[in-house]
Design a protein around this motif. Structure first.
Motif: not given
Ligand SMILES: Nc1ncnc2c1ncn2[C@@H]1O[C@H](COP(=O)(O)OP(=O)(O)O)[C@@H](O)[C@H]1O
Ligand SMILES: [Mg+2]
Lengths: 533, 368
Positions: A231-240
């Protein structure tokens, strides 16, 4: 794409899990690793297969393929009791509690402390208190579950799992029924449990929740893993992107154009329950103009629902007036208000917004059944319905609103929450009524669909519709509303024009402080004891 | 964990389905037809046990039931009874469609019979006028009587199930009084009205002695109910309110008016049945004769078993007709008292009511 970066041995490993329901492939070769002492988010849109995966981990379903390992040992659960014995606990999307029993009785049910063969109530209550203190779960052991709010019931479910010494806690969409502050305290509990060495899986489709509470994320789409992140290295855009397979542009009210004449006006409206001696709403006044979205913020239970019900006419107003397109409708029945031009997306989808045993087609027909193309207002066909028109209209709406069903004859109760919500929205928006009340319009709906619903609401506004938008999601209000009213204890305590509405100000007013004299104060509601601080 | 013993008790979360087979069975058991059919099977088994306990052979007894009801000589009579049970099933099913229970069928039946006896017996009009007039009059009077329950529910909060149950004996008593002391045949040992004049008797169907045009009227009513239920706005609203009352109110359905309409229609259906019975052989209103065959109860059971669905009522009514007609034959040939039919009907109703209660429990448990 990182995973298994830590040193802790995995508490659970799911390897190559597959599951089909008839022709539907719900899970296909899913790998999932849960590290001890961490919070793992499983995210994906409705129907991605999250609940199915969790049900297999908890022994409610048997996988068709693959292997489950708990603490490195391969297990085969034939039922939830096996899973409980192996140290798992699950909080379901729909609660499974006895309403007429107390909190303590519910918590110990199935594993009761006994004295001389009978339930030892004192020991049960003590156990509940001990667990509540340890994990910061506020409850009163003697309260009857039926009287509790959704958030409190969920705490009972969690206590139940903890009571059985669950070391691996599965939470399936736990925040769907919670208010923002309840979400925050749930996250605090989750953190505390993980710090204590428990392993937590939280199923959700809300990105900000994933970012707020989890250590690792696994994303599912159409039954397959489409992303693994720390999670620490993830962005909202990546998840979407992993969730939907495409980029989502954020919808935002342009706040351009001048609103037209007043379409809905409420003056000094009060609703009192004389029997219970409760004032639900107290002298509320507001107006909504054509081409305007007025947001109503507030922690749930501060009178928003009664306001909507009194405007629709399902509960009587004790005092004050409701005017629809200039006409006083305060004492008119629901049907006349709707005929004048009112549509409502209700908060309680199962209880009020649909008939779960009826088909999608029948659900989408209510209110349209006396007018063309299904019914006729005059002539020999008056009072009769065309089943063919009903079905073809339903099929059109299913297509337009991208409702995932096996057909218009499927009972709406068997649809996922997000898809059922789309049916309700389709029905109400297709009235093309001048005034629309939307209560939690995107509840249970996943990201891709939220965007499209928001887009539709803005189109409605652009087309001259007047919208009263009641929401617990501040981000939704900020994205859509021209003005935001904040309700607290049955009154409107703040009105913020679009430009001055900020999360901090709305949050402050929601907590009961008058927004006018609380300028840019820090966020008291949203950050009580910062879950990840 | 010192305070708990390891739980051997099944958890509330989900009964441990041990095998795939058990799960399949579980899924099959949730099919909507299972409970109604199970109720019937259970009733037959309980009946068999009772017959055995009485030292008789259940197979002979049931064979006597079937034979008594379906043998060609009695088919004429069986059909007429089937019609009456269908008619009374309508009286229960119409309100049941919106989730209301009409338990006042007896009162509505008697008032209808009474009205028809008065109109057909005293109006000096030719047959083609007096017969329809008597049927219509019965429908109007019984419809109005049924309608009383609707405002009692909407204005005063008295549930329809209660008011129909309590008002019904009043109507029955009034009917009894009139037959005994006012319009009864003087000099007769039995409390009954004089025989209707030839011209005021329900038209016959060929040379059948029991089934007459009344049966066609009832079949027509069932067809109308089916049409209204499946393809009219009112029928749709009935079903919506029956499925979820709050959903209906939210959508603008006038629930009070709908209840009024449903109770008028239900009362009228029962009244028409009463009129048809009075205008059929022996062409008079005999005190108690409308109620004692138990058409109301059998109709209610048939409506419940059909879940109020119009297309199923003719089918479920067959079951209770066979029990009813065959029950009498069983008494004659197998020496089993006909009250056994009532026991079987009762078991079916109890099982179906139990399901309703259990469903409510279950939804309470999963309330969110
Ligand atoms: N018991 C079931 N029978 C048939 N299909 C099912 C069943 N449970 C889930 N499905 C289907 O499997 C897919 C995944 O569902 P689910 O795991 O509930 O998704 P999620 O929890 O991610 O929203 C969906 O298409 C759903 O319709
Ligand atoms: Mg799910």
């Amino acid at each position: 794409m990182t995973s298994e970066t830590g040193t802790a041995a995995p508490a659970v490993e799911l390897i190559g899990i597959g599951k089909r329901f008839g022709a539907v492939v719900a899970n296909d070769g899913v790998d999932l690793v849960l590290r001890r002492g961490s919070v793992h988010a499983v995210m994906g849109e409705n129907g991605a297969g999250k609940s199915t995966l969790m049900s297999m981990l908890f022994g409610l379903l048997e996988p068709d393929a693959g292997e489950i390992r708990v603490d490195g040992k391969t297990v085969r659960f034939t039922g939830p009791l096996d899973a409980i014995a192996a140290g798992l606990g699950m909080v379901h999307q729909h609660f499974r509690l006895f309403d007429s029993m107390t909190v303590a009785e519910n918590v110990v049910y199935g594993a009761e402390p006994r004295r001389r063969g009978r339930l030892d109530r004192a020991a049960a209550a003590a156990r509940v208190r001990e667990l509540s203190d340890r994990y910061g779960l506020e409850t009163s052991p003697d309260a009857v579950v039926g009287t509790l709010s959704a958030g409190a019931r969920q705490r009972v479910e969690i206590l139940k799992a903890l009571h059985r010494e669950a070391r691996i806690l599965i939470l399936d969409e736990p925040t769907a029924v919670l208010t923002p502050s309840e979400v925050d305290s749930l996250f605090a509990v989750i953190r505390r449990a993980a710090d204590d060495g428990s392993t937590v899986v939280i199923v959700t489709h809300k990105i900000h929740e994933v970012l707020a509470v989890s250590d690792e994320v696994t994303v599912l789409r159409d039954g397959r893993v489409t992303g693994r992140f720390a999670t620490a290295s993830a962005t909202g855009e990546q998840l979407v992107h992993a969730m939907t397979g495409r980029e989502i542009e954020v919808v935002q009210n342009p706040r351009s154009g001048t609103p037209g004449e007043v379409a809905l006006s409420v003056e000094d409206l009060s609703v009192t329950d004389a029997g219970a001696g409760v004032t639900h709403i107290d002298a509320v006044s507001l107006t909504v103009r054509r081409g305007e979205i007025v947001g109503v913020a507030g922690v749930s239970g501060n009178g928003q629902h009664e306001l909507v019900a009194a405007v629709l006419g399902t509960i009587p107003a004790t005092a004050g007036t409701v005017r629809l397109l200039g006409e006083d409708v305060t004492v008119r029945p629901v049907r006349e208000r709707r005929a004048l031009g009112l549509a409502v997306i209700p908060e309680d989808r199962r209880g009020e917004g649909s008939a779960v045993t009826m088909s999608v087609a029948e659900n989408v027909t209510l209110g349209h059944h006396r007018s063309a193309p299904i019914g006729a207002t005059r002539g020999i066909r008056r009072g009769w319905m065309s089943l063919r028109a009903e079905r073809s209209r339903a099929r059109d709406l299913i297509r337009d609103y991208d409702v995932r069903t096996s057909g218009e004859q499927q009972p709406i109760g068997s649809l996922s929450g997000g898809n059922a919500q789309k049916v309700v929205i389709a029905r109400e928006l297709s009235h093309e009524a001048p005034v629309l009340i939307a209560e939690q319009p995107t509840q249970g709906v996943d990201v891709g669909a939220i965007e499209s619903i928001h887009g539709r609401l803005l189109e409605y506004r652009a087309g001259g519709g007047a919208i009263l938008l009641v929401s617990h999601e501040i981000s939704e209000l900020l994205a859509l509303a021209d003005r935001v009213l904040v309700m607290y204890a049955g009154r409107i305590v703040a009105e913020l024009a679009g430009a001055e509405a900020t999360t901090a100000r709305i949050g402050a007013a929601m907590a009961g402080a008058a927004a006018h004299d609380a300028p840019a104060a820090p966020d008291p509601v949203l950050d009580p004891e910062g879950p990840r601080a | 964990m010192s305070t708990t013993e390891r739980p051997p008790v099944p958890s509330a979360d989900a009964p441990p389905a041990r095998h795939r087979a058990a799960r399949l069975l579980g899924a099959a058991l949730r099919h909507p037809a299972v409970v109604p059919i199970g109720a019937v099977v259970l009733a037959l088994l309980i009946g068999a046990v009772i017959i055995l306990a009485a030292g008789l052979n259940p197979i002979t007894a049931y064979a006597a039931v079937i034979d008594g009801a379906l043998n060609p000589d009695s088919l004429d009579y069986t059909f007429s009874v089937w019609g009456f049970i269908c008619g009374m099933a309508l009286a229960a099913a119409i309100p049941l469609r919106m989730g209301e229970f009409n338990l006042g069928g007896n009162g509505q039946l008697v008032l209808g019979g009474l009205t028809a006896a008065v109109i057909a017996g005293y109006a000096p009009l030719p047959g083609p006028i007096v017969i329809p007039l008597a049927v219509l009059g019965a429908a109007v009077v019984s419809g109005a009587f049924g309608a009383l329950s609707a405002p009692l529910a909407t204005r005063f909060g008295i549930p329809i199930i209660i008011s129909t149950l309590l008002l019904s004996p009043v109507a029955v008593a009034v009917g009894s009084y009139l037959v005994r002391f006012q319009i009864g045949e003087s000099g007769s040992a039995v409390a009954q009205t004089p025989r209707l004049p030839e011209g005021a008797r329900m038209w016959a169907l060929g040379d059948l002695s029991y089934s007459n045009v009344g049966l066609l009227i009832i079949i027509a009513m069932m067809v109308v109910f089916w049409l209204v239920d499946t393809r009219s706005a009112v029928g749709y609203e009935l079903r919506v309110v029956g499925a979820n009352r709050r959903f209906g109110a939210y959508g603008g359905v006038r629930v009070g008016r709908l209840a009024l309409g449903a109770m008028v229609a239900a009362g009228a259906a029962a009244g028409i049945v009463g009129a048809i019975i009075v205008m059929s052989s022996p062409y008079r209103l005999i005190d108690g004769a409308l109620i004692s065959p138990g058409y109301t109860f059998a109709g209610l059971a048939a409506a419940l078993l059909a879940g109020g669905r119009p297309a199923l009522i003719p089918v479920t009514a067959i079951l209770f007709t066979v029990l009813q007609v065959g029950g009498a034959a069983m008494e004659r040939s197998a020496d089993v008292p006909r009250q056994l039919s009532d026991v079987l009907q009762g078991v079916v109703i109890v099982v179906l009511a139990l399901r309703t209660v259990l469903d409510q429990r279950r939804s309470e448990r999963s309330s969110a």
